[in-house]
Design a protein around this motif. Structure first.
Motif: not given
Ligand SMILES: [Zn+2]
Length: 198
Positions: A59-61, A101-103, A108-110, A156-161
């Motif tokens: 989560y990010r504010s 989406e982090h808000q 989640v970024d792995f 493309f963001e391989p880390w962002h789920y």
């Molecule tokens: Zn992300």
């Protein structure tokens, strides 16, 4: 909580959205409650398969997203781009406050164990392969896949789920579609109407 919510530059979050989220912390990062439960099970399975994952972001504010945005902008401008070009480049990989989406606590970024930031090298890791094979079983989808940039509006963001729930995640995975396509064409076909948005 609507686990199928779209958050993007076209559909920004309402102000104060975060006040409606129930959070739980995992490894010092906050996630929406049900997302956290599923993520915990995913991490445990990955660990027993010897694919230890690092949690880079949860989560990010809105304020923190604003800070990230300003940092990215000044980094690009320091590299020689003018304001508009810097804005365009930053927008490829970073969302504006209200548009991330982090808000929601659902993203989640792995990384690979030991990483402290996201990286395109993640795609070459066994952790990335493990996630591609298993994340949907825990309700997570690769949110910004290759070849879907024209639909998601994000590179493309391989880390962002992103957590969407196991039922939706399995349909999305099996059909090779992104969340927007799922909502447009597949949701009515596959999901019982009583399950929508749960
Ligand atoms: Zn992300």
């Amino acid at each position: 909580m609507d686990y199928l919510i779209i958050v993007s530059r076209f559909e920004p979050l309402a102000e104060g959205f975060e006040n409606m989220i129930r959070f739980r912390s995992i490894r010092g990062k906050l996630f929406e409650y049900q997302t956290a439960d599923s993520l915990e099970r995913l991490l445990a399975q990955a660990e027993s398969d010897r694919c230890e994952l690092e949690l880079i972001s949860g989560y990010r504010s809105a304020d923190y997203q604003q800070l990230l945005w300003e940092k990215e902008l000044s980094k690009e401008m320091a590299a020689g781009l003018d304001y508009n070009a810097a804005k365009q480049k930053a927008a490829l990989t970073l969302a504006l406050p209200g548009e991330s989406e982090h808000q929601t606590g659902l993203a989640v970024d792995f990384g690979v164990q030991g990483d402290d930031d996201v990286s395109y090298d993640f795609i070459k890791s066994k952790q990335s392969v493990w996630l591609e094979r298993n994340a949907h079983k825990y309700g997570f989808i690769l949110r910004y896949p290759r070849m879907k940039e024209h639909i998601t509006g994000i590179a493309f963001e391989p880390w962002h789920y992103r957590y969407v729930g196991a039922e939706s995640a399995c349909i999305i995975k099996q059909n090779g579609i992104c969340l927007e396509e799922f909502l447009d064409f597949y949701q009515d076909k596959y999901l019982d109407s009583t399950n929508k948005g749960i």
